[in-house]
Design an enzyme around this catalytic site. Sequence first.
Site, PDB file in Angstrom:
ATOM      1  N   ARG A  98       0.852  -1.180   0.000  1.00 17.68           N
ATOM      2  CA  ARG A  98       0.000   0.000   0.000  1.00 17.68           C
ATOM      3  C   ARG A  98       0.898   1.243   0.000  1.00 17.68           C
ATOM      4  O   ARG A  98       1.903   1.284   0.704  1.00 17.68           O
ATOM      5  CB  ARG A  98      -0.857  -0.030   1.273  1.00 17.68           C
ATOM      6  CG  ARG A  98      -2.151   0.717   1.236  1.00 17.68           C
ATOM      7  CD  ARG A  98      -2.988   0.316   2.437  1.00 17.68           C
ATOM      8  NE  ARG A  98      -3.597  -0.988   2.228  1.00 17.68           N
ATOM      9  CZ  ARG A  98      -4.768  -1.159   1.616  1.00 17.68           C
ATOM     10  NH1 ARG A  98      -5.456  -0.124   1.200  1.00 17.68           N
ATOM     11  NH2 ARG A  98      -5.248  -2.370   1.439  1.00 17.68           N
ATOM     12  N   HIS A 116      12.752  -2.820  -2.234  1.00 17.44           N
ATOM     13  CA  HIS A 116      12.025  -2.921  -3.499  1.00 17.44           C
ATOM     14  C   HIS A 116      12.751  -3.900  -4.424  1.00 17.44           C
ATOM     15  O   HIS A 116      13.970  -3.836  -4.549  1.00 17.44           O
ATOM     16  CB  HIS A 116      11.927  -1.537  -4.148  1.00 17.44           C
ATOM     17  CG  HIS A 116      11.169  -1.562  -5.433  1.00 17.44           C
ATOM     18  ND1 HIS A 116       9.792  -1.547  -5.487  1.00 17.44           N
ATOM     19  CD2 HIS A 116      11.583  -1.653  -6.720  1.00 17.44           C
ATOM     20  CE1 HIS A 116       9.397  -1.614  -6.741  1.00 17.44           C
ATOM     21  NE2 HIS A 116      10.467  -1.670  -7.514  1.00 17.44           N
ATOM     22  N   GLU A 149       8.273  11.079  -0.050  1.00 18.98           N
ATOM     23  CA  GLU A 149       6.913  11.241  -0.539  1.00 18.98           C
ATOM     24  C   GLU A 149       6.729  10.622  -1.931  1.00 18.98           C
ATOM     25  O   GLU A 149       5.605  10.429  -2.385  1.00 18.98           O
ATOM     26  CB  GLU A 149       6.506  12.715  -0.532  1.00 18.98           C
ATOM     27  CG  GLU A 149       7.213  13.599  -1.545  1.00 18.98           C
ATOM     28  CD  GLU A 149       8.704  13.806  -1.260  1.00 18.98           C
ATOM     29  OE1 GLU A 149       9.167  13.435  -0.158  1.00 18.98           O
ATOM     30  OE2 GLU A 149       9.397  14.340  -2.139  1.00 18.98           O
TER      31      GLU A 149
END
Lengths: 229, 229
Positions: A98, A116, A149
């Site tokens: 998410r 990742h 962000e």
Amino acid sequence: MREKLRLGVLASGSGTDLQSIIDACAGGKINCIVACVISDRKNAHCLERARAHGIPAHFVDPKCGDGSRKQKDAHEKEIHELLGEHGVKLVVGAGYMRILSPRFVEAWNGSIINIHPSVLPAFGGADGQGDAIEYGVRIAGCTTHFMDESVDGGPVILQAAVKVKRGDDRASLAERILQVEHQILPRTIDLYEQGRLQIEGRKVQIAPKDDSWLSRYPVIEGVLYPEDY
Amino acid sequence: MREKLRLGVLASGSGTDLQSIIDACAGGKINCIVACVISDRKNAHCLERARAHGIPAHFVDPKCGDGSRKQKDAHEKEIHELLGEHGVKLVVGAGYMRILSPRFVEAWNGSIINIHPSVLPAFGGADGQGDAIEYGVRIAGCTTHFMDESVDGGPVILQAAVKVKRGDDRASLAERILQVEHQILPRTIDLYEQGRLQIEGRKVQIAPKDDSWLSRYPVIEGVLYPEDY
């Protein structure tokens, strides 16, 4: 001995990355403790894994009681409060599927990392391994980074590269990448715990120390290791 | 023995990639001959290198006699004709810093390759090495690919990865990448000459053959090699 660093792990899947952290803690490879595991999926195996090791495991429902979608803010507030209650000092995204809001990430600024499954900046997004196969690259891998962000765009901490072999499909490549994920993720936490990571602009400086970390992990043939770090 | 494959090399700089091809031809590592070298820069060292090896070397001026910019079509037409005159069967971009038009690339469709100093699709464009340093990656490298109408987006043939080391700057990283460029570029030409490259959609299939190509090149420590190919 320093107090153990308290980790809060966010995960959505089977939790093999989580397991690598648990094992590194148990084996004394890193001076840390998994203070809690939080998942957005009720039946995610990562929660079972945590409980099997006596680690507090929380499902934080992204939906309301009536099945409607919960406000992202409300969902993340619950997560944030749980992390606080468990005294978490470093948040680790380990297959959490998410996207976290800028507000949440900002609240943990510099204390939230992610792993990742691609050599970023190539193949950010939800399916790094599948996208690599689709593109037809010969080199794939994984990346740990501070979260900011952006999605998968924060300052890179460690990366490792693996070969894409003839006949690889998404599953076989993902498996090969996972093996190195399970090395660079605990190592990244290790570097953080030692206070050796310094964010400078969009880059991470890693303070040197001669401690041959790879001696503590099995060497996988044909992997390009970040042994300098 | 098959007839030697005639290569036309496009280059803009010092020509170290060109040198690796010349050396591979001279050393019998690849069944090829450099039929001509073409540059868009009059004083590019690659032209001198070619002449020193008795290879026809052409400067094709991107400007008109009066100093104004030549039409791209006109410039590329001259290049295309020269390649034809020299009987070129494979065009090799080896540090050619000008973007080729879709028309030119289409004319050489499937017979034009390029080498780029990054692990594509990361860091396409004019400064792959500098962009990697700026981003702060730990893994960099190089890619050979068929050229298509995109910039650095064509089907990948080979890639190799190198480590970004503590203290690296653009120059030191570029030097480390160059060393592997000089291996995967001739190897890519080798695979092409052997007829083992098959473009399928946007991917390249490489037909297997057990010929341990790396035995013909010095092994550089700490490089992730595409030895399967």
